[in-house]
Design a protein around this motif. Sequence first.
Motif, PDB file in Angstrom:
ATOM      1  N   ILE A  72       6.086  71.472 101.174  1.00  0.00           N
ATOM      2  CA  ILE A  72       4.969  72.585 101.667  1.00  0.00           C
ATOM      3  C   ILE A  72       4.254  73.279 100.415  1.00  0.00           C
ATOM      4  O   ILE A  72       3.238  73.458 100.023  1.00  0.00           O
ATOM      5  N   ILE A  76       0.499  73.090  98.972  1.00  0.00           N
ATOM      6  CA  ILE A  76      -0.337  74.353  98.554  1.00  0.00           C
ATOM      7  C   ILE A  76      -0.671  74.302  97.263  1.00  0.00           C
ATOM      8  O   ILE A  76      -1.843  74.574  96.633  1.00  0.00           O
ATOM      9  N   VAL A 101       3.451  81.996 101.213  1.00  0.00           N
ATOM     10  CA  VAL A 101       3.981  81.704 102.435  1.00  0.00           C
ATOM     11  C   VAL A 101       4.766  82.544 103.034  1.00  0.00           C
ATOM     12  O   VAL A 101       4.419  83.263 104.304  1.00  0.00           O
ATOM     13  N   ARG A 102       5.496  83.436 102.189  1.00  0.00           N
ATOM     14  CA  ARG A 102       6.428  84.561 102.858  1.00  0.00           C
ATOM     15  C   ARG A 102       5.390  85.648 103.245  1.00  0.00           C
ATOM     16  O   ARG A 102       5.597  86.303 104.205  1.00  0.00           O
TER      17      ARG A 102
END
Length: 113
Positions: A72, A76, A101-102
Motif C-alpha cells: 500500500i 501511494i 495513512v496513519r
Amino acid sequence: MADALDALGRTFFTDDRREFSGRRQAVLNANTELCEREALKRIELAAAMIEALARRGVPIPTARVAVKLGMIVWEIAYDQWIGTNNSEGFGQLARQAPDDVRAAARPDTADRS
C-alpha cells in the motif's frame, strides 16, 4: 520497510524513469487486460515476500500484514511519484506515505459533515 523502499527508489524509481513510468501507468490504466496482468504480478510478488519473511521466522499473519502494508505504501508513493505535479523523489514519498495513512486513520481527521 523505509530502507527497502529507499533502495527501490535509488535503483528503479529514479528521476530519469519518472516520465516513462507515468506513460506506462497510463497504458495500464487504459487496458483492462494489462491491469489484470499487473494485479496478478503484484499478488505473486506479495506471496513471494510473505514466504521470504516466513523463512526468516516471521509468523505468517505478521508477514502478510507487513507485506500488504508495504505494498500500500509503495502504491501511494508510486502514484504520487508519477504525478505530473510532483518533483519529490520516490524514497521521500515512500517515507511520507505511512504517516499519511496513519493520519487518515485517526478519528480526529474523519469528515464530520
